[in-house]
Design a protein around this motif. Structure first.
Motif, PDB file in Angstrom:
ATOM      1  N   MET A 272       0.829  -1.194   0.000  1.00 42.11           N
ATOM      2  CA  MET A 272       0.000   0.000   0.000  1.00 42.11           C
ATOM      3  C   MET A 272       0.872   1.255   0.000  1.00 42.11           C
ATOM      4  SD  MET A 272      -3.013   1.207   0.047  1.00 42.11           S
ATOM      5  CE  MET A 272      -3.778   2.747   0.351  1.00 42.11           C
ATOM      6  N   LEU A 273       1.961   1.242   0.729  1.00 41.52           N
ATOM      7  CA  LEU A 273       2.807   2.427   0.814  1.00 41.52           C
ATOM      8  C   LEU A 273       3.502   2.752  -0.509  1.00 41.52           C
ATOM      9  CD1 LEU A 273       4.376   1.999   4.356  1.00 41.52           C
ATOM     10  CD2 LEU A 273       2.511   3.500   3.671  1.00 41.52           C
ATOM     11  N   ASN A 274       3.575   1.789  -1.423  1.00 45.09           N
ATOM     12  CA  ASN A 274       4.203   2.026  -2.721  1.00 45.09           C
ATOM     13  C   ASN A 274       3.210   2.440  -3.797  1.00 45.09           C
ATOM     14  OD1 ASN A 274       6.825   1.501  -1.877  1.00 45.09           O
ATOM     15  ND2 ASN A 274       6.541  -0.691  -2.123  1.00 45.09           N
ATOM     16  N   LYS A 275       1.927   2.485  -3.459  1.00 45.70           N
ATOM     17  CA  LYS A 275       0.913   2.915  -4.434  1.00 45.70           C
ATOM     18  C   LYS A 275       1.083   4.400  -4.716  1.00 45.70           C
ATOM     19  CE  LYS A 275      -2.305  -0.645  -3.968  1.00 45.70           C
ATOM     20  NZ  LYS A 275      -2.867  -1.287  -5.061  1.00 45.70           N
ATOM     21  N   LYS A 276       0.767   4.785  -5.948  1.00 44.34           N
ATOM     22  CA  LYS A 276       0.933   6.177  -6.380  1.00 44.34           C
ATOM     23  C   LYS A 276      -0.223   7.045  -5.894  1.00 44.34           C
ATOM     24  CE  LYS A 276       4.635   5.360  -8.743  1.00 44.34           C
ATOM     25  NZ  LYS A 276       5.902   5.829  -8.300  1.00 44.34           N
ATOM     26  N   VAL A 277       0.105   8.309  -5.603  1.00 45.28           N
ATOM     27  CA  VAL A 277      -0.875   9.292  -5.158  1.00 45.28           C
ATOM     28  C   VAL A 277      -0.439  10.651  -5.697  1.00 45.28           C
ATOM     29  CG1 VAL A 277       0.303   9.749  -2.968  1.00 45.28           C
ATOM     30  CG2 VAL A 277      -2.122  10.134  -3.139  1.00 45.28           C
ATOM     31  N   ASN A 278      -1.427  11.493  -6.061  1.00 46.46           N
ATOM     32  CA  ASN A 278      -1.126  12.844  -6.513  1.00 46.46           C
ATOM     33  C   ASN A 278      -1.248  13.801  -5.335  1.00 46.46           C
ATOM     34  OD1 ASN A 278      -0.653  12.357  -9.274  1.00 46.46           O
ATOM     35  ND2 ASN A 278      -2.850  12.124  -9.602  1.00 46.46           N
ATOM     36  N   TYR A 279      -0.189  14.581  -5.116  1.00 43.16           N
ATOM     37  CA  TYR A 279      -0.172  15.542  -4.016  1.00 43.16           C
ATOM     38  C   TYR A 279       0.509  16.810  -4.496  1.00 43.16           C
ATOM     39  CZ  TYR A 279       0.950  17.678   0.470  1.00 43.16           C
ATOM     40  OH  TYR A 279       1.067  18.553   1.514  1.00 43.16           O
ATOM     41  N   GLN A 280      -0.203  17.902  -4.436  1.00 41.40           N
ATOM     42  CA  GLN A 280       0.287  19.216  -4.857  1.00 41.40           C
ATOM     43  C   GLN A 280       0.827  19.176  -6.290  1.00 41.40           C
ATOM     44  OE1 GLN A 280       2.989  20.430  -1.722  1.00 41.40           O
ATOM     45  NE2 GLN A 280       1.288  21.264  -0.516  1.00 41.40           N
ATOM     46  N   GLY A 281       0.089  18.491  -7.165  1.00 42.85           N
ATOM     47  CA  GLY A 281       0.446  18.449  -8.582  1.00 42.85           C
ATOM     48  C   GLY A 281       1.561  17.494  -8.944  1.00 42.85           C
TER      49      GLY A 281
ATOM     50  N   GLY B 126       3.987   6.247   0.899  1.00 40.64           N
ATOM     51  CA  GLY B 126       5.067   6.272   1.884  1.00 40.64           C
ATOM     52  C   GLY B 126       5.766   7.627   1.938  1.00 40.64           C
ATOM     53  N   TYR B 127       6.060   8.180   0.753  1.00 41.45           N
ATOM     54  CA  TYR B 127       6.725   9.481   0.703  1.00 41.45           C
ATOM     55  C   TYR B 127       5.788  10.586   1.181  1.00 41.45           C
ATOM     56  CZ  TYR B 127       9.623  13.326  -0.878  1.00 41.45           C
ATOM     57  OH  TYR B 127      10.389  14.461  -0.918  1.00 41.45           O
ATOM     58  N   PHE B 128       4.508  10.492   0.817  1.00 37.45           N
ATOM     59  CA  PHE B 128       3.522  11.463   1.267  1.00 37.45           C
ATOM     60  C   PHE B 128       3.451  11.484   2.798  1.00 37.45           C
ATOM     61  CE2 PHE B 128      -0.862  12.042   2.764  1.00 37.45           C
ATOM     62  CZ  PHE B 128      -1.027  13.376   2.446  1.00 37.45           C
ATOM     63  N   ILE B 129       3.400  10.313   3.407  1.00 39.81           N
ATOM     64  CA  ILE B 129       3.342  10.223   4.875  1.00 39.81           C
ATOM     65  C   ILE B 129       4.622  10.788   5.487  1.00 39.81           C
ATOM     66  CG2 ILE B 129       3.293   8.606   6.823  1.00 39.81           C
ATOM     67  CD1 ILE B 129       1.389   6.877   5.059  1.00 39.81           C
ATOM     68  N   PHE B 130       5.764  10.491   4.887  1.00 41.62           N
ATOM     69  CA  PHE B 130       7.048  11.026   5.340  1.00 41.62           C
ATOM     70  C   PHE B 130       7.019  12.562   5.344  1.00 41.62           C
ATOM     71  CE2 PHE B 130      11.280  12.595   4.014  1.00 41.62           C
ATOM     72  CZ  PHE B 130      12.009  12.254   5.140  1.00 41.62           C
TER      73      PHE B 130
END
Length: 110
Positions: A1-10, A16-20
């Protein structure tokens, strides 16, 4: 789940990186290095694999057949609960592969 892609601020990132990033921002806020803390939620999509025919296959698999394919009774029970509900659900690739394998075994026995 932590490796799934997500869009954040474009930008596209992983969960995982988003949570970090959020943890760093929270730490800066708590240590008074930042005065504001944003609560922007990332945009994400979940791919669902739950068409009617897959649900029917899951409901028709016996626990004996499922065990012969190498899965536990608990896994099939959980899948049957999801298949009975109206809610969408997803299947891991290896589970979907075994459902298809079961179908070919059954059609080969006829």
């Amino acid at each position: 789940m932590l490796n799934k892609k997500v869009n954040y601020q474009g930008k596209e990132s992983t969960w995982g990186y988003f949570i970090f990033l959020k943890v760093i921002k929270l730490a800066h806020y708590l240590t008074s290095k930042k005065e504001k803390l944003d609560f922007i939620k990332p945009e994400y999509e979940i791919e669902r694999i739950d068409p009617y025919d897959i649900r029917q296959k899951i409901l028709n698999i016996s626990y004996v057949d499922w065990k012969q394919l190498g899965f536990s009774k608990g896994t099939l029970h959980y899948m049957k609960q999801n298949a009975k509900s109206d809610k969408p659900f997803s299947l891991n690739a290896h589970v979907l592969e075994r459902v298809s394998k079961w179908e070919s075994l059954v059609s080969g026995q006829k």
